[in-house]
Design a protein around this motif. Structure first.
Motif, mmCIF file in Angstrom:
data_model
loop_
_atom_site.group_PDB
_atom_site.id
_atom_site.type_symbol
_atom_site.label_atom_id
_atom_site.label_comp_id
_atom_site.label_asym_id
_atom_site.label_seq_id
_atom_site.Cartn_x
_atom_site.Cartn_y
_atom_site.Cartn_z
ATOM 1 N N ASN A 215 39.522 57.082 115.476
ATOM 2 C CA ASN A 215 40.666 57.996 114.371
ATOM 3 C C ASN A 215 41.741 58.258 115.147
ATOM 4 O OD1 ASN A 215 38.977 57.343 112.292
ATOM 5 N ND2 ASN A 215 37.973 59.458 112.247
ATOM 6 N N SER A 216 41.888 58.555 116.320
ATOM 7 C CA SER A 216 42.778 59.378 117.128
ATOM 8 C C SER A 216 44.050 58.127 117.299
ATOM 9 C CB SER A 216 42.548 59.843 118.267
ATOM 10 O OG SER A 216 41.779 61.063 118.246
ATOM 11 N N PHE A 217 43.539 57.041 117.599
ATOM 12 C CA PHE A 217 44.513 55.912 117.622
ATOM 13 C C PHE A 217 45.170 55.609 116.369
ATOM 14 C CE2 PHE A 217 45.857 51.451 117.813
ATOM 15 C CZ PHE A 217 46.546 51.299 118.954
ATOM 16 N N LEU A 218 44.332 55.545 115.071
ATOM 17 C CA LEU A 218 44.985 55.072 113.787
ATOM 18 C C LEU A 218 46.041 56.232 113.266
ATOM 19 C CD1 LEU A 218 41.938 53.966 111.945
ATOM 20 C CD2 LEU A 218 43.591 52.684 112.818
ATOM 21 N N ALA A 219 45.692 57.550 113.724
ATOM 22 C CA ALA A 219 46.650 58.657 113.365
ATOM 23 C C ALA A 219 47.818 58.733 114.256
ATOM 24 C CB ALA A 219 45.805 60.034 113.740
ATOM 25 N N THR A 220 47.671 58.356 115.518
ATOM 26 C CA THR A 220 48.718 57.946 116.346
ATOM 27 C C THR A 220 49.501 56.675 115.650
ATOM 28 O OG1 THR A 220 47.483 58.607 118.075
ATOM 29 C CG2 THR A 220 49.722 57.423 118.925
ATOM 30 N N LYS A 221 49.108 55.828 115.484
ATOM 31 C CA LYS A 221 49.725 54.658 115.044
ATOM 32 C C LYS A 221 50.614 55.021 113.555
ATOM 33 C CE LYS A 221 49.628 49.534 114.168
ATOM 34 N NZ LYS A 221 48.624 48.497 114.326
ATOM 35 N N ILE A 222 49.804 55.871 112.814
ATOM 36 C CA ILE A 222 50.821 56.299 111.531
ATOM 37 C C ILE A 222 51.792 57.218 111.715
ATOM 38 C CG2 ILE A 222 50.266 57.436 109.414
ATOM 39 C CD1 ILE A 222 47.346 56.708 109.512
ATOM 40 N N SER A 223 51.413 58.299 112.715
ATOM 41 C CA SER A 223 52.440 59.057 113.073
ATOM 42 C C SER A 223 53.663 58.469 113.670
ATOM 43 C CB SER A 223 51.734 60.320 113.793
ATOM 44 O OG SER A 223 51.103 61.146 112.966
ATOM 45 N N PHE A 224 53.223 57.412 114.736
ATOM 46 C CA PHE A 224 54.513 56.839 115.399
ATOM 47 C C PHE A 224 55.419 56.243 114.591
ATOM 48 C CE2 PHE A 224 56.467 52.680 116.605
ATOM 49 C CZ PHE A 224 57.167 53.280 117.803
ATOM 50 N N ILE A 225 54.969 55.497 113.326
ATOM 51 C CA ILE A 225 55.989 54.515 112.310
ATOM 52 C C ILE A 225 56.584 56.027 111.443
ATOM 53 C CG2 ILE A 225 54.305 54.572 110.268
ATOM 54 C CD1 ILE A 225 57.259 52.065 111.981
ATOM 55 N N THR A 240 60.772 50.382 106.619
ATOM 56 C CA THR A 240 59.957 49.338 106.246
ATOM 57 C C THR A 240 60.449 47.953 106.881
ATOM 58 O OG1 THR A 240 61.312 48.689 104.023
ATOM 59 C CG2 THR A 240 59.501 50.264 103.899
ATOM 60 N N GLN A 241 61.656 47.649 107.104
ATOM 61 C CA GLN A 241 61.950 46.447 107.836
ATOM 62 C C GLN A 241 61.723 46.504 109.224
ATOM 63 O OE1 GLN A 241 65.901 45.535 106.745
ATOM 64 N NE2 GLN A 241 65.625 45.393 104.550
ATOM 65 N N LEU A 242 61.810 47.725 109.748
ATOM 66 C CA LEU A 242 61.422 47.970 111.254
ATOM 67 C C LEU A 242 60.066 47.643 111.421
ATOM 68 C CD1 LEU A 242 62.240 49.054 113.913
ATOM 69 C CD2 LEU A 242 61.692 51.516 113.177
ATOM 70 N N ALA A 243 59.118 48.279 110.404
ATOM 71 C CA ALA A 243 57.763 47.945 110.535
ATOM 72 C C ALA A 243 57.388 46.413 110.695
ATOM 73 C CB ALA A 243 56.949 48.799 109.382
ATOM 74 N N ASP A 244 57.942 45.734 109.600
ATOM 75 C CA ASP A 244 57.896 44.340 109.379
ATOM 76 C C ASP A 244 58.040 43.778 110.783
ATOM 77 O OD1 ASP A 244 56.880 44.690 106.914
ATOM 78 O OD2 ASP A 244 58.811 43.955 106.085
ATOM 79 N N ALA A 245 59.286 43.988 111.437
ATOM 80 C CA ALA A 245 59.579 43.450 112.576
ATOM 81 C C ALA A 245 58.915 43.659 113.934
ATOM 82 C CB ALA A 245 61.203 43.817 112.958
ATOM 83 N N GLY A 253 50.815 44.578 115.754
ATOM 84 C CA GLY A 253 50.087 44.548 114.398
ATOM 85 C C GLY A 253 50.800 45.298 113.338
ATOM 86 N N ARG A 254 50.771 44.711 112.141
ATOM 87 C CA ARG A 254 51.337 45.547 111.204
ATOM 88 C C ARG A 254 50.666 46.356 110.321
ATOM 89 N NH1 ARG A 254 53.846 47.890 107.886
ATOM 90 N NH2 ARG A 254 55.471 47.458 106.470
ATOM 91 N N ARG A 255 49.250 46.473 110.355
ATOM 92 C CA ARG A 255 48.438 47.454 109.709
ATOM 93 C C ARG A 255 48.715 48.631 110.204
ATOM 94 N NH1 ARG A 255 42.196 46.054 109.182
ATOM 95 N NH2 ARG A 255 42.412 47.488 107.688
ATOM 96 N N PHE A 256 48.661 49.636 109.536
ATOM 97 C CA PHE A 256 49.074 51.161 109.656
ATOM 98 C C PHE A 256 50.141 51.446 110.181
ATOM 99 C CE2 PHE A 256 44.115 50.649 109.418
ATOM 100 C CZ PHE A 256 43.814 52.027 108.721
ATOM 101 N N LEU A 257 51.110 50.473 109.876
ATOM 102 C CA LEU A 257 52.569 50.977 110.150
ATOM 103 C C LEU A 257 53.281 51.216 108.854
ATOM 104 C CD1 LEU A 257 53.718 48.663 113.055
ATOM 105 C CD2 LEU A 257 53.079 51.002 112.931
ATOM 106 N N ASN A 258 52.602 51.702 107.917
ATOM 107 C CA ASN A 258 53.404 51.918 106.580
ATOM 108 C C ASN A 258 53.581 53.491 106.586
ATOM 109 O OD1 ASN A 258 52.703 49.622 105.529
ATOM 110 N ND2 ASN A 258 50.416 50.277 105.314
ATOM 111 N N ALA A 259 55.172 53.680 106.796
ATOM 112 C CA ALA A 259 55.684 55.103 106.871
ATOM 113 C C ALA A 259 55.643 55.675 105.430
ATOM 114 C CB ALA A 259 57.052 54.945 107.179
#
Length: 440
Positions: A215-225, A240-245, A253-259
């Motif tokens: 959960n901490s890793f997922l939260a970190t990935k979400i907060s990073f984006i 959104t284009q940054l996350a795709d790139a 990986g693209r999952r959980f990179l939704n700002a």
């Protein structure tokens, strides 16, 4: 244990009710227990007290089979089951970061008093490291039968996908201290293991840490984006284009990179805070100090969403009608615990907005927490005459809105897309002033 054991599930909240019903679907006899008589009465009547796709149908299917029943009696549970899953909640302590283990300790103590024959007690609740060892000692001290053992089996359910995650999990983690405990818990998951599910057998402490680390890793990935979204807003870039790139990098990986508005719910926020608290108790708080930044970034997104609405309302919410779309912390759920959407709705209401809130499933739960808001039962009711539309939970109904049709209902074509799920070109082309987090 060669034969399939009979199972009990202690606690019939989100985790427990799901686990009980799905284990019957896998072929086990199950008894569920809760000290809340209203919950037990509802389940006996075939009613799931929360929204989870597919679960009501499974409950109805198995209530008549005789393989599933519910009780409030620990003695009945102890007599019936060979393996007992403890699935009670571990909420955040009032005014603190630490987890409240009151329900865990009560469940283990009440069950242990009735265990007169050998049994395996399996903790599934998300707990601070060190809890399992304490519960093992509690079982040894309290149980009449001294052959009762403990295992720890963290859960990885995603709300909205909990049935699938229980029937076909991506991994099983067993924290055990004996060969008998390992073989017994394997027998309690035999159909899942036979289906090819990976199994990690480890010690208590590692099993406890797996859930909070994930959960901490997922939260970190979400907060990073979301941190990158703040930078994008300052530079004119598109998050959104940054996350795709960057998501094309297999290491990222693209999952959980939704700002967007950020994470909430009954797991991620309270679990990372409990992790911070426990790390401090263990003297390793510096190792997870970054999680405070993760939490703060997440909360800043809520404030920024309120600001975006202010920009579209000429600096004031007072006297405006705002259609808020979404109250649940995520789609396909009625969970409003620490919901960013509901937090934003309440915040703009305090600033003088007349909030009309619509969520396909979470209106009732939201109204218990914020009765001052106006709740409506359709999208049409929410947007009619609105000066501002705020999309805060990404239900498919909202993703698929027709900007022309919605535009014909509102007073002003102003929209804040708090989840970055709408097409800005399409909405602006329909005459909308469109704002979102991290997009120019």
């Amino acid at each position: 244990m060669s034969e399939r054991p009979r199972l009990s599930v202690i606690g019939t909240g989100y985790l427990g009710a799901t686990h009980a019903v799905c284990m019957v679907e896998l072929g086990y006899e199950v008894i569920g227990l809760d000290v809340d008589h209203a919950k037990i009465d509802a389940l006996r009547a075939g009613q799931i007290p929360f929204f989870e796709p597919g679960l009501p149908e499974l409950l109805a299917k198995h209530m008549d089979s005789g393989k599933l029943r519910f009780t409030t009696d620990y003695a009945e549970v102890a007599e019936f089951a060979d393996v007992h899953f403890v699935c009670v909640g571990t909420p955040q302590k009032q005014g603190q970061y630490a987890a409240d283990l009151t329900y865990v300790e009560a469940a283990f103590t009440s069950l242990a008093q009735h265990l007169t024959r050998r049994a395996l007690v399996v903790g599934k609740s998300t707990v601070p490291a060190g809890t399992a060892a304490r519960m093992a000692q509690l079982l040894a001290d309290v149980s009449p039968n001294k052959d009762v053992e403990l295992a720890w089996n963290p859960e990885f359910l995603r709300e909205g996908f909990a049935v699938e995650d229980t029937l076909r999990p991506d991994r099983l983690v067993f924290g055990v201290h004996s060969e008998w405990a390992e073989q017994t818990i394997r027998s309690a998951f035999a159909p899942v293991i036979e289906n090819g599910c990976p199994v990690i057998v480890t010690d208590y402490a590692t099993a406890e840490l797996v859930k909070v680390a994930a959960n901490s890793f997922l939260a970190t990935k979400i907060s990073f984006i979301n941190a990158m979204a703040e930078v994008c807003e300052a530079t004119g870039a598109d998050v959104t284009q940054l996350a795709d790139a960057i998501g094309h990098d297999a290491r990222i990986g693209r999952r959980f990179l939704n700002a967007g508005l950020g994470f909430g719910g009954g797991c991620l926020p309270k679990d990372i805070r409990a992790f911070i608290a426990r790390a401090g108790e263990l003297g390793v708080d510096q190792a997870v100090s970054f999680l405070r930044d993760v939490d703060e970034i997440n909360l800043r997104r809520r404030a920024r969403t309120v600001e975006l609405g202010l920009d579209l309302n000429d600096g004031s919410y007072r006297g405006t009608k705002v259609a808020v779309l979404g109250a649940a912390f995520k789609p396909n759920s009625d969970d409003v615990r620490d919901s960013p959407a509901l937090d934003v709705a309440a915040s703009i209401a305090r600033r003088g907005a007349e909030v009309y809130l619509y969520d396909p499933e979470a209106n009732a739960n939201a109204a218990k927490r914020h009765p001052e808001l106006t709740y409506v039962n359709t999208l049409d009711e929410a947007v009619s005459g609105a000066d501002l539309v705020m999309l805060l939970t990404e239900w498919n109904e909202f993703r698929q809105m027709d900007p022309e049709f919605i535009g014909s209902k509102v007073n002003k074509r102003n929209i804040v897309d708090g989840r970055n799920v709408l097409d800005p070109v399409q909405w602006r082309g329909a005459g909308w002033v469109y704002r979102s987090l991290g997009r120019p």
